[in-house]
Design a protein around this motif. Structure first.
Motif: not given
Length: 86
Positions: A71-86
């Motif tokens: 939704x933020x239409x962004x690439x995976x920035x290093x400062x974010x921890x991405x959590x998959x809920x799928x």
């Protein structure tokens, strides 16, 4: 201030939570629950079918659900921890 009902003390979990969805009352309640849940927030989100989530955790790290990142239409920035809920 958010009180943790388990302890009766101020919540010590996450610092901030943002949810995106259609049911404002549910999202408001779930924001408080996820704030209190701390590191356990992904399991709570899955149980409640929440997908668009932004969390500032107790270490001041940004955690995003994969859906929120899209939704933020962004690439995976290093400062974010991405959590998959799928």
């Amino acid at each position: 201030h958010i009180i943790d009902p388990r302890s009766g003390a101020p919540a010590q979990g996450n610092i901030a939570v943002t949810l995106v969805g259609r049911d404002g009352l549910l999202l408001q309640a779930m924001c408080k629950a996820i704030l209190i849940a701390g590191e356990q927030w992904p399991a709570m989100a899955k149980r409640n079918n929440l997908f668009d989530i932004f969390v500032l955790n107790s270490n001041a790290e940004i955690e995003l659900s994969t859906s929120m990142l899209e939704k933020l239409n962004d690439t995976k920035p290093k400062q974010f921890k991405i959590i998959s809920l799928n």
